[in-house]
Design an enzyme around this catalytic site. Structure first.
Site, PDB file in Angstrom:
ATOM      1  N   CYS A  97     -15.297   4.740  -0.630  1.00  0.00           N
ATOM      2  CA  CYS A  97     -14.694   5.487  -1.738  1.00  0.00           C
ATOM      3  C   CYS A  97     -13.215   5.770  -1.518  1.00  0.00           C
ATOM      4  O   CYS A  97     -12.521   6.183  -2.447  1.00  0.00           O
ATOM      5  CB  CYS A  97     -15.454   6.776  -1.980  1.00  0.00           C
ATOM      6  SG  CYS A  97     -17.116   6.448  -2.559  1.00  0.00           S
TER       7      CYS A  97
ATOM      8  N   HIS B 198     -11.397  12.088  -5.625  1.00  0.00           N
ATOM      9  CA  HIS B 198     -12.489  11.133  -5.752  1.00  0.00           C
ATOM     10  C   HIS B 198     -13.629  11.782  -6.536  1.00  0.00           C
ATOM     11  O   HIS B 198     -13.930  12.958  -6.352  1.00  0.00           O
ATOM     12  CB  HIS B 198     -12.971  10.711  -4.361  1.00  0.00           C
ATOM     13  CG  HIS B 198     -14.189   9.857  -4.407  1.00  0.00           C
ATOM     14  ND1 HIS B 198     -14.256   8.728  -5.196  1.00  0.00           N
ATOM     15  CD2 HIS B 198     -15.393   9.974  -3.798  1.00  0.00           C
ATOM     16  CE1 HIS B 198     -15.454   8.183  -5.058  1.00  0.00           C
ATOM     17  NE2 HIS B 198     -16.157   8.918  -4.218  1.00  0.00           N
TER      18      HIS B 198
ATOM     19  N   ASN C 285     -19.820   7.912 -10.114  1.00  0.00           N
ATOM     20  CA  ASN C 285     -18.985   7.559  -8.956  1.00  0.00           C
ATOM     21  C   ASN C 285     -18.778   6.037  -8.965  1.00  0.00           C
ATOM     22  O   ASN C 285     -19.705   5.279  -8.681  1.00  0.00           O
ATOM     23  CB  ASN C 285     -19.702   8.016  -7.677  1.00  0.00           C
ATOM     24  CG  ASN C 285     -18.909   7.697  -6.420  1.00  0.00           C
ATOM     25  OD1 ASN C 285     -17.905   6.985  -6.463  1.00  0.00           O
ATOM     26  ND2 ASN C 285     -19.370   8.218  -5.294  1.00  0.00           N
TER      27      ASN C 285
HETATM   28  N1  ACO Z   1     -33.700  14.008  -9.339  1.00  0.00           N
HETATM   29  C1  ACO Z   1     -34.474  15.056  -9.014  1.00  0.00           C
HETATM   30  N2  ACO Z   1     -34.574  15.520  -7.766  1.00  0.00           N
HETATM   31  C2  ACO Z   1     -33.850  14.932  -6.816  1.00  0.00           C
HETATM   32  C3  ACO Z   1     -33.013  13.837  -7.080  1.00  0.00           C
HETATM   33  C4  ACO Z   1     -32.966  13.374  -8.408  1.00  0.00           C
HETATM   34  N3  ACO Z   1     -32.194  12.337  -8.762  1.00  0.00           N
HETATM   35  N4  ACO Z   1     -32.421  13.448  -5.936  1.00  0.00           N
HETATM   36  C5  ACO Z   1     -32.858  14.264  -4.978  1.00  0.00           C
HETATM   37  N5  ACO Z   1     -33.734  15.162  -5.501  1.00  0.00           N
HETATM   38  C6  ACO Z   1     -34.460  16.221  -4.820  1.00  0.00           C
HETATM   39  C7  ACO Z   1     -34.646  15.965  -3.357  1.00  0.00           C
HETATM   40  O1  ACO Z   1     -35.773  15.161  -3.119  1.00  0.00           O
HETATM   41  C8  ACO Z   1     -34.803  17.342  -2.804  1.00  0.00           C
HETATM   42  O2  ACO Z   1     -36.126  17.775  -3.036  1.00  0.00           O
HETATM   43  P1  ACO Z   1     -36.877  18.678  -1.914  1.00  0.00           P
HETATM   44  O3  ACO Z   1     -36.074  19.934  -1.850  1.00  0.00           O
HETATM   45  O4  ACO Z   1     -38.226  18.825  -2.502  1.00  0.00           O
HETATM   46  O5  ACO Z   1     -36.815  17.880  -0.654  1.00  0.00           O
HETATM   47  C9  ACO Z   1     -33.894  18.193  -3.708  1.00  0.00           C
HETATM   48  O6  ACO Z   1     -33.678  17.415  -4.888  1.00  0.00           O
HETATM   49  C10 ACO Z   1     -32.542  18.490  -3.082  1.00  0.00           C
HETATM   50  O7  ACO Z   1     -32.032  17.277  -2.501  1.00  0.00           O
HETATM   51  P2  ACO Z   1     -30.611  17.216  -1.837  1.00  0.00           P
HETATM   52  O8  ACO Z   1     -30.365  15.835  -1.332  1.00  0.00           O
HETATM   53  O9  ACO Z   1     -30.470  18.340  -0.869  1.00  0.00           O
HETATM   54  O10 ACO Z   1     -29.723  17.499  -3.119  1.00  0.00           O
HETATM   55  P3  ACO Z   1     -28.203  17.837  -3.174  1.00  0.00           P
HETATM   56  O11 ACO Z   1     -28.026  19.091  -3.899  1.00  0.00           O
HETATM   57  O12 ACO Z   1     -27.540  17.675  -1.832  1.00  0.00           O
HETATM   58  O13 ACO Z   1     -27.650  16.668  -4.108  1.00  0.00           O
HETATM   59  C11 ACO Z   1     -26.387  14.639  -3.869  1.00  0.00           C
HETATM   60  C12 ACO Z   1     -27.741  15.318  -3.688  1.00  0.00           C
HETATM   61  C13 ACO Z   1     -26.037  14.723  -5.334  1.00  0.00           C
HETATM   62  C14 ACO Z   1     -26.501  13.199  -3.420  1.00  0.00           C
HETATM   63  C15 ACO Z   1     -25.339  15.399  -3.028  1.00  0.00           C
HETATM   64  O14 ACO Z   1     -25.815  15.588  -1.725  1.00  0.00           O
HETATM   65  C16 ACO Z   1     -24.002  14.683  -2.938  1.00  0.00           C
HETATM   66  O15 ACO Z   1     -23.272  14.632  -3.896  1.00  0.00           O
HETATM   67  N6  ACO Z   1     -23.646  14.197  -1.735  1.00  0.00           N
HETATM   68  C17 ACO Z   1     -22.306  13.626  -1.470  1.00  0.00           C
HETATM   69  C18 ACO Z   1     -22.056  12.299  -2.154  1.00  0.00           C
HETATM   70  C19 ACO Z   1     -20.708  11.765  -1.710  1.00  0.00           C
HETATM   71  O16 ACO Z   1     -19.699  12.462  -1.711  1.00  0.00           O
HETATM   72  N7  ACO Z   1     -20.648  10.527  -1.259  1.00  0.00           N
HETATM   73  C20 ACO Z   1     -19.391  10.018  -0.698  1.00  0.00           C
HETATM   74  C21 ACO Z   1     -18.774   9.030  -1.530  1.00  0.00           C
HETATM   75  S1  ACO Z   1     -19.818   7.653  -1.918  1.00  0.00           S
HETATM   76  C22 ACO Z   1     -19.227   6.235  -1.101  1.00  0.00           C
HETATM   77  O17 ACO Z   1     -18.416   6.323  -0.218  1.00  0.00           O
HETATM   78  C23 ACO Z   1     -19.810   4.884  -1.455  1.00  0.00           C
END
Ligand code: ACO
Length: 361
Positions: A130, A270, A300
């Site tokens: 990214c 980003h 993204n």
């Molecule tokens: N729909 C419904 N529920 C979901 C989904 C979904 N799409 N995805 C995950 N969940 C659930 C999980 O299973 C989990 O359930 P549990 O509590 O029963 O285990 C719950 O939601 C919480 O999951 P988390 O992974 O903790 O959710 P979080 O709030 O962290 O959101 C996300 C996930 C959106 C991916 C977030 O962590 C994020 O944005 N991370 C950073 C992404 C990023 O910056 N990437 C870098 C750039 S990308 C690149 O370089 C290519």
């Protein structure tokens, strides 16, 4: 091409010397829109969860299997050249940030060069996930500031749909396809890329990677069965690092350029998650209105997020506006840059030529 002598000082007190400045912006977004409602029919998720946790409503997908990243990158470049009134033959270099190249080699830059007919250019790809566009911008600016090049095309482009696993609800909701491009030309009035802070840390690489397909794990039936050729992400630690690193890098750039939050006109972050952008702006002391945000419409798009923001806000930008660009991505890779804008409106700006003319050269 040799650098021209730098003026002793600039009118507004900015350091003298040759800088690289953005003189035009181009973009490309595929027509097909993948909505949260569409994803509800593909994996166990909901529009409410996606919007609340990420801010994303929809993303664009390049459906045509015949078309890849170079197709989008070339369209963005064509739009830019058209706006700036340049022929592709006038380009000196093409630098493409991408993690979804058409193939490992030749580089996407070579394919863009050929399709554009940029017969006077060299080029290469930058792999920084990214952070790809920011790193490509730094490299391209170096080619201009050193005097090696007059016109450098910097592109951020990714066809994320080619590496996203549409059975994995934790990642497939996040990503979209797109491309953005800027033209860099020399500026002698102090505008352009003024500062850049970049870092990598490979110690947590497994939290965000595409494990299969490289020399460590060449494609096999087993690697396909394990779905190792798709993007894998451990979202929570990546989230924490993204906020911390983007804020740290941005504050570093602000501090060493004596900028208060009031001095910053726009944050160009980003677009990975609305909550990451909000937290970064907050830690920088910036009101959220100063943060460019289009994640709701595009998701993204990896290396394309920054130039797509510049494209969408181009009409609002004014000469002299101070922009902090910041990114975080797989690797980890991150950074922040200070860019002062060189023109008003959307038509691009012939910075180098006007300045040469006014200097009587
Ligand atoms: N729909 C419904 N529920 C979901 C989904 C979904 N799409 N995805 C995950 N969940 C659930 C999980 O299973 C989990 O359930 P549990 O509590 O029963 O285990 C719950 O939601 C919480 O999951 P988390 O992974 O903790 O959710 P979080 O709030 O962290 O959101 C996300 C996930 C959106 C991916 C977030 O962590 C994020 O944005 N991370 C950073 C992404 C990023 O910056 N990437 C870098 C750039 S990308 C690149 O370089 C290519």
């Amino acid at each position: 091409m040799p650098a021209s002598p730098a003026p002793a000082a600039t009118d507004d007190g900015l350091p003298a010397g040759r800088t690289a400045t953005v003189t035009a912006v181009g973009h490309f977004l595929p027509e097909r829109c993948l909505t949260n409602a569409d994803l509800e029919g593909m994996v166990d998720t909901s529009d409410e969860w996606i919007q609340k946790r990420t801010g994303i409503r929809e993303r664009r997908i390049l459906r045509d299997p015949e078309k890849a990243t170079s197709y989008m990158a070339t369209r963005a470049a064509e739009e830019l050249l058209d706006k700036r009134g340049l022929a592709a033959e006038e380009l000196d270099a093409i630098v493409v940030g991408t993690v979804t190249p058409d193939m490992f080699y030749p580089s996407t830059a070579c394919l863009v060069q050929d399709e554009l007919g940029a017969t006077g250019a060299f080029g290469y790809d930058v792999s920084a996930a990214c952070s790809g566009f920011l790193y490509a911008l730094g490299a391209g600016a170096g080619h201009v500031a050193s005097g090696q090049c007059e016109k450098v095309l910097v592109i951020g482009a990714d066809k994320m749909s080619s590496i996203v696993d549409y059975t994995d609800r934790s990642t497939c909701i996040l990503f979209g396809d797109g491309a953005g491009a800027v033209l860099l030309e020399p500026s002698r009035d102090g505008h352009g890329l003024r500062d850049m802070h970049q870092r990598v840390d490979g110690s947590e690489w497994e939290n965000l990677c595409q494990p299969g397909g490289g020399s460590r794990q060449p494609p096999t039936h087993q690697s396909l069965d394990r779905r190792d050729h798709f993007l894998k992400q451990n979202g929570r630690p990546v989230f924490k690092q993204a906020v911390q690193r983007m804020a740290e890098a941005s504050l570093t750039v602000m501090q060493r350029n004596d900028l208060t939050p009031e001095d910053v006109d726009y944050l160009v972050p980003h677009q990975a998650n609305r909550r990451i952008i909000e937290a970064t702006a907050h830690q920088m002391g910036l009101p959220l209105e100063k943060a460019m945000m289009n994640i709701g419409e595009y998701g993204n798009t990896t290396a394309a997020t920054l130039p797509l923001c510049l494209h969408d806000w181009e009409a609002d930008l004014r000469k002299g506006d101070r922009l902090i660009l910041t990114t975080f991505g797989g690797g980890y890779t991150w950074g922040a840059g200070l860019l002062t804008w060189a023109y008003d409106g959307t038509e691009g700006h012939a910075a180098g030529e006007q300045e040469e003319a006014s200097a009587g050269r």
